[in-house]
Each structure stands twice: as structure tokens, then as C-alpha cells.
Design an enzyme around this catalytic site. Structure first.
Site, PDB file in Angstrom:
ATOM      1  N   THR A   4      44.811  46.803  26.167  1.00  0.00           N
ATOM      2  CA  THR A   4      44.780  46.667  27.298  1.00  0.00           C
ATOM      3  C   THR A   4      45.151  45.338  27.899  1.00  0.00           C
ATOM      4  O   THR A   4      45.066  44.322  27.084  1.00  0.00           O
ATOM      5  CB  THR A   4      43.095  46.728  27.871  1.00  0.00           C
ATOM      6  N   TYR A  15      35.095  43.726  28.012  1.00  0.00           N
ATOM      7  CA  TYR A  15      35.851  44.992  27.803  1.00  0.00           C
ATOM      8  C   TYR A  15      37.122  44.326  27.130  1.00  0.00           C
ATOM      9  O   TYR A  15      37.511  45.132  26.177  1.00  0.00           O
ATOM     10  CB  TYR A  15      36.414  45.834  28.900  1.00  0.00           C
ATOM     11  N   ASN A  58      47.452  48.898  34.846  1.00  0.00           N
ATOM     12  CA  ASN A  58      46.571  49.986  35.597  1.00  0.00           C
ATOM     13  C   ASN A  58      47.258  51.583  35.498  1.00  0.00           C
ATOM     14  O   ASN A  58      48.099  51.508  36.293  1.00  0.00           O
ATOM     15  CB  ASN A  58      46.250  49.549  36.999  1.00  0.00           C
ATOM     16  N   LEU A  73      40.004  52.022  41.399  1.00  0.00           N
ATOM     17  CA  LEU A  73      40.359  52.016  42.553  1.00  0.00           C
ATOM     18  C   LEU A  73      40.812  53.235  43.092  1.00  0.00           C
ATOM     19  O   LEU A  73      40.377  53.573  44.298  1.00  0.00           O
ATOM     20  CB  LEU A  73      41.222  50.768  42.849  1.00  0.00           C
ATOM     21  N   MET A 105      35.114  47.687  48.778  1.00  0.00           N
ATOM     22  CA  MET A 105      36.118  46.436  48.140  1.00  0.00           C
ATOM     23  C   MET A 105      35.755  45.228  47.617  1.00  0.00           C
ATOM     24  O   MET A 105      34.872  44.640  48.142  1.00  0.00           O
ATOM     25  CB  MET A 105      37.035  46.369  49.328  1.00  0.00           C
ATOM     26  N   PHE A 106      35.980  44.949  46.240  1.00  0.00           N
ATOM     27  CA  PHE A 106      35.257  43.903  45.971  1.00  0.00           C
ATOM     28  C   PHE A 106      36.153  42.642  45.980  1.00  0.00           C
ATOM     29  O   PHE A 106      37.038  42.268  45.043  1.00  0.00           O
ATOM     30  CB  PHE A 106      35.191  44.265  44.335  1.00  0.00           C
ATOM     31  N   GLY A 155      34.342  39.479  36.288  1.00  0.00           N
ATOM     32  CA  GLY A 155      35.466  39.695  35.296  1.00  0.00           C
ATOM     33  C   GLY A 155      36.700  40.211  35.832  1.00  0.00           C
ATOM     34  O   GLY A 155      37.402  40.863  35.046  1.00  0.00           O
TER      35      GLY A 155
HETATM   36  N1  UFG Z   1      38.230  47.804  42.955  1.00  0.00           N
HETATM   37  C1  UFG Z   1      37.447  47.727  44.187  1.00  0.00           C
HETATM   38  N2  UFG Z   1      36.578  48.966  44.448  1.00  0.00           N
HETATM   39  C2  UFG Z   1      36.379  49.771  43.663  1.00  0.00           C
HETATM   40  C3  UFG Z   1      36.953  49.744  42.363  1.00  0.00           C
HETATM   41  C4  UFG Z   1      37.903  48.771  42.043  1.00  0.00           C
HETATM   42  O1  UFG Z   1      37.882  47.028  45.020  1.00  0.00           O
HETATM   43  O2  UFG Z   1      35.573  50.646  43.820  1.00  0.00           O
HETATM   44  C5  UFG Z   1      38.948  46.666  42.765  1.00  0.00           C
HETATM   45  C6  UFG Z   1      38.832  45.931  41.670  1.00  0.00           C
HETATM   46  O3  UFG Z   1      37.905  45.119  41.768  1.00  0.00           O
HETATM   47  C7  UFG Z   1      39.948  45.400  40.998  1.00  0.00           C
HETATM   48  C8  UFG Z   1      41.052  46.509  41.560  1.00  0.00           C
HETATM   49  O4  UFG Z   1      40.426  47.330  42.491  1.00  0.00           O
HETATM   50  O5  UFG Z   1      40.337  44.333  41.869  1.00  0.00           O
HETATM   51  C9  UFG Z   1      41.258  47.419  40.147  1.00  0.00           C
HETATM   52  O6  UFG Z   1      39.880  47.727  39.713  1.00  0.00           O
HETATM   53  P1  UFG Z   1      40.071  48.990  38.578  1.00  0.00           P
HETATM   54  O7  UFG Z   1      38.757  49.127  38.106  1.00  0.00           O
HETATM   55  O8  UFG Z   1      40.660  50.322  39.032  1.00  0.00           O
HETATM   56  O9  UFG Z   1      40.883  48.558  37.092  1.00  0.00           O
HETATM   57  P2  UFG Z   1      40.941  47.341  36.339  1.00  0.00           P
HETATM   58  O10 UFG Z   1      42.015  46.413  36.930  1.00  0.00           O
HETATM   59  O11 UFG Z   1      39.475  46.686  36.448  1.00  0.00           O
HETATM   60  O12 UFG Z   1      40.967  47.758  34.956  1.00  0.00           O
HETATM   61  C10 UFG Z   1      42.145  48.834  34.735  1.00  0.00           C
HETATM   62  C11 UFG Z   1      41.666  49.367  33.714  1.00  0.00           C
HETATM   63  C12 UFG Z   1      41.554  48.709  32.322  1.00  0.00           C
HETATM   64  C13 UFG Z   1      42.828  47.776  32.113  1.00  0.00           C
HETATM   65  C14 UFG Z   1      43.153  47.034  33.180  1.00  0.00           C
HETATM   66  C15 UFG Z   1      44.524  46.024  33.091  1.00  0.00           C
HETATM   67  O13 UFG Z   1      40.423  50.165  33.716  1.00  0.00           O
HETATM   68  O14 UFG Z   1      41.382  49.662  31.113  1.00  0.00           O
HETATM   69  O15 UFG Z   1      43.237  47.922  34.274  1.00  0.00           O
HETATM   70  O16 UFG Z   1      45.036  45.861  34.215  1.00  0.00           O
HETATM   71  F1  UFG Z   1      42.492  47.012  31.201  1.00  0.00           F
END
Ligand code: UFG
Length: 324
Positions: free
Chosen positions: A115, A139, A168, A191, A208-209, A284
Site C-alpha cells: 500500500t 495500517y 486509492n 470516500l 468529510m474529514f 492517520g
Molecule cells: N474520507 C472522508 N469521509 C469518509 C471517508 C473518507 O472525508 O467518509 C476522506 C479521508 O479522510 C481521506 C479520503 O477521503 O482524506 C480518502 O479516504 P479513504 O478512506 O477512501 O482512503 P484512504 O486514502 O484512507 O486509504 C486508501 C486505502 C488504503 C490505501 C490508501 C493509499 O483504503 O488501503 O488508500 O492511498 F493504502
């Protein structure tokens, strides 16, 4: 080849299984179904319900496996901060057990779902494979630990290994025969699928975080790679794997989109409003992550084809509507 696919009922594992079967390989899927649905496993794969920790039961010397594609694991960066012990167990301990089981059975080819989270907060973008690996969430740390174990296994015991560092993963596999394989996590944390639930009226508002990141619109930036493009890279990696080498490739499209831009794309594709609710930052989360996939392009001859965010969201929407 006869291949064991761990986590083959999950989003990426099921799409890769589909492509492997189409290419003429024999696929045995191992999945404990703790977060996945057996319905996603291709009908022409053999399915075994079980944990990666018990892979040795299937991966016997007599079973004649040529390789393993290891997808099973926990993937939520947010959850890994509140329940780290689950991630160390499901990702690291299970990964180490799998490496042991492969050694015992003499199976010497491994493709591992690593990842972008291994890199942490990047010092420069786009991220190359030479970037420093300093995860900022559990993670990423649990996956990096397995990458390091694979590297030493390749050096010491001639494993042919490739770690693919996903950015992603999004969209859905849409087959010529109408098969659609998509993203369905329980609980859903990503997301795009959550935004589609809001668009469909299943949730009231899009959480939205954070809007105070050092990015042009204040929201996080990510690199969205279509699952079918990502899956194709696995078949190339399987061919390229070389005994004694542990190769690492970043898989993304090389462009970042902000969370706000993704919500706009969801509005455009679905025609829905998608009301948002601004919440504090999620622990994180790096501000921006996008890949250089130049190495994968040069060494694997792999190029992502479906790179427009609207097309990626449209395929995810097709899957969502099939399910609901
Ligand atoms: N987000 C929101 N609201 C939500 C969900 C997510 O605002 O309800 C935001 C998160 O804070 C982040 C972005 O959307 O800023 C993307 O979040 P995701 O949870 O969709 O994905 P991540 O970037 O955290 O993680 C994903 C995969 C991982 C991988 C990573 C690599 O889940 O396995 O991409 O970029 F490692």
C-alpha cells in the site's frame, strides 16, 4: 499456473481472480468472509472458506501450487488507529504465517497487496518507490512489516516476489458478459462508496474529514486507480517475478484529486446533491498522496487506461445500483 488467491472474495482479489481465470490459470480462493461476500468469488474459481493463518492446510507440497497472490487483510487506515491489534493480527501475523507456509510447501512465487500507506506523509510528490517508508498509520506499518519480511525471504530463500503498492483503488470491473464486481465493505469506510450511498439517499450526509489541510481546497488529495487497471498489473507482475528478487511497484495514475473534487464527480455522475457535513480530520490521514508509476510502466509494460475520475465513479455507480 495453479494459484492460491487469499482474499479473493474482496474487491481487488475478486477482480484479479476473474482476470487470472480468463487468462487460463487455475484459481483457488481462500477467504474467511469476515468482511467479504462469497457472491463476489468467480463461479469458475474453487472456493475455500478459511483464514490466512491456516493457509498451511491448503498449501501442502502435494497440492502443487505455483504461486500465491495475497490480498486478504484489513484495509481501513482509520480503523487501524483505533483497533491496531486487529491490523497487526490480520495483516502482519497472517502474512508471516503465509510466508512460512509457502516455504514449507516449496511455493516460491508471491504477489503481495502492499500500500501507498507504507510511505506515510511524503517528502516529495509524485511518490516513487525510492521514497522513504515512514507510515503514519498502523495500517501502513502492518503492511510495511510484511514487505520487509518478503524482502528477506526473497534474499535468503529465493522467493520470487512482487509487492504492489496500491494507491486509492476505485471503480468496478464491468465484464463484456455483464459481470460487475465492485467495492462493498462492511463497515464501509471509503470516500467514493460512502458518497454513492449519500447520492442514493441511503445516508443523509457525506461526512468529510477535514478542510484545513495544506492543499489548494483544504481537503486531502488521493490518486484514484481503476480496479481493472490495477488488476491487470498483477498478471504482469506474476510473469515478471524472478527467484531471489523482491520487486516493489507503485500503482496509481499519477494525478491527485481532492476529496471535494471527488464529491463533485459523484454529483456529476449521479445527478444527486450529496450534502456534506464537515468534521475534524481523521487521524492517520496524509494530506496528499499520488504515485509515480513510471517503474511499473517501464518494467512491467503496464499502463492505466481508465484514468478519468468521472469514468471511475460511473463504474462504481453501476455496481452500486446493481446491488441496491
Ligand atoms: N474520507 C472522508 N469521509 C469518509 C471517508 C473518507 O472525508 O467518509 C476522506 C479521508 O479522510 C481521506 C479520503 O477521503 O482524506 C480518502 O479516504 P479513504 O478512506 O477512501 O482512503 P484512504 O486514502 O484512507 O486509504 C486508501 C486505502 C488504503 C490505501 C490508501 C493509499 O483504503 O488501503 O488508500 O492511498 F493504502
Amino acid at each position: 499456473m495453479k494459484l492460491l488467491v487469499t482474499g479473493g472474495a474482496g474487491f481487488v482479489g475478486a477482480v484479479v481472480s476473474r482476470l487470472l481465470l480468463d487468462a487460463g490459470h487455475t484459481v483457488v480462493v481462500l477467504d474467511d468472509l469476515s468482511r467479504n461476500d462469497a457472491a463476489q468469488v468467480p463461479a469458475d474459481a474453487q472456493f475455500v472458506q478459511g483464514r490466512v493463518q491456516d493457509a498451511a492446510e491448503i498449501l501442502t507440497p502435494e497440492a502443487g501450487f505455483d504461486g500465491v497472490l495475497h490480498f486478504a487483510g484489513l484495509i481501513s487506515a482509520g480503523e487501524s488507529m483505533s483497533l491496531p491489534e486487529l491490523h497487526w493480527e490480520a495483516n502482519t501475523r497472517a502474512g508471516l504465517n503465509l510466508i512460512d507456509a509457502m516455504r514449507a510447501a516449496g511455493v516460491r512465487r508471491l504477489i503481495f497487496s502492499s500500500t501507498a500507506a507504507c510511505y506515510g506523509e511524503p517528502s516529495e510528490l509524485p511518490l516513487t518507490e525510492n521514497a522513504v517508508t515512514m507510515p503514519i498509520n498502523t495500517y501502513g506499518a502492518t503492511k510495511l512489516a510484511v514487505d520487509l519480511a518478503i524482502a528477506s525471504e526473497a534474499r535468503a530463500h529465493k522467493l520470487a516476489a512482487v509487492s504492489l503498492r496500491y494507491f486509492n483503488v476505485a471503480g468496478a470491473y464491468v465484464g463484456a458478459d455483464g459481470t460487475v464486481i465492485g467495492e462493498r465493505h462492511d463497515p464501509e469506510t471509503h470516500l467514493i462508496p460512502i458518497a454513492l450511498e449519500v447520492a442514493a439517499g441511503k445516508r443523509e450526509k457525506m461526512p468529510m474529514f477535514g478542510d484545513d489541510y495544506p492543499t489548494p481546497d483544504g481537503t486531502c488529495i488521493r490518486d484514484y486507480i481503476h480496479v481493472t487497471d490495477l488488476a491487470r498489473a498483477h498478471l504482469r507482475a506474476l510473469e515478471a517475478a524472478t527467484p531471489g528478487e523482491h520487486r516493489i511497484y507503485n500503482l496509481g495514475v499519477g494525478t491527485g484529486f481532492s476529496n471535494k473534487q471527488i464529491i463533485d464527480a459523484v454529483r456529476e455522475v449521479t445527478g444527486a446533491d450529496v450534502p456534506v457535513e464537515w468534521l475534524p480530520r481523521r487521524p492517520g490521514d496524509p494530506a496528499a498522496l499520488y504515485a509515480s508509476s513510471a517503474k511499473a510502466q517501464a518494467e512491467l509494460g503496464w499502463t492505466p487506461e481508465k484514468t478519468e475520475v468521472a469514468d471511475i465513479v460511473a463504474d462504481a455507480w453501476t455496481f452500486y445500483r446493481r446491488q441496491n
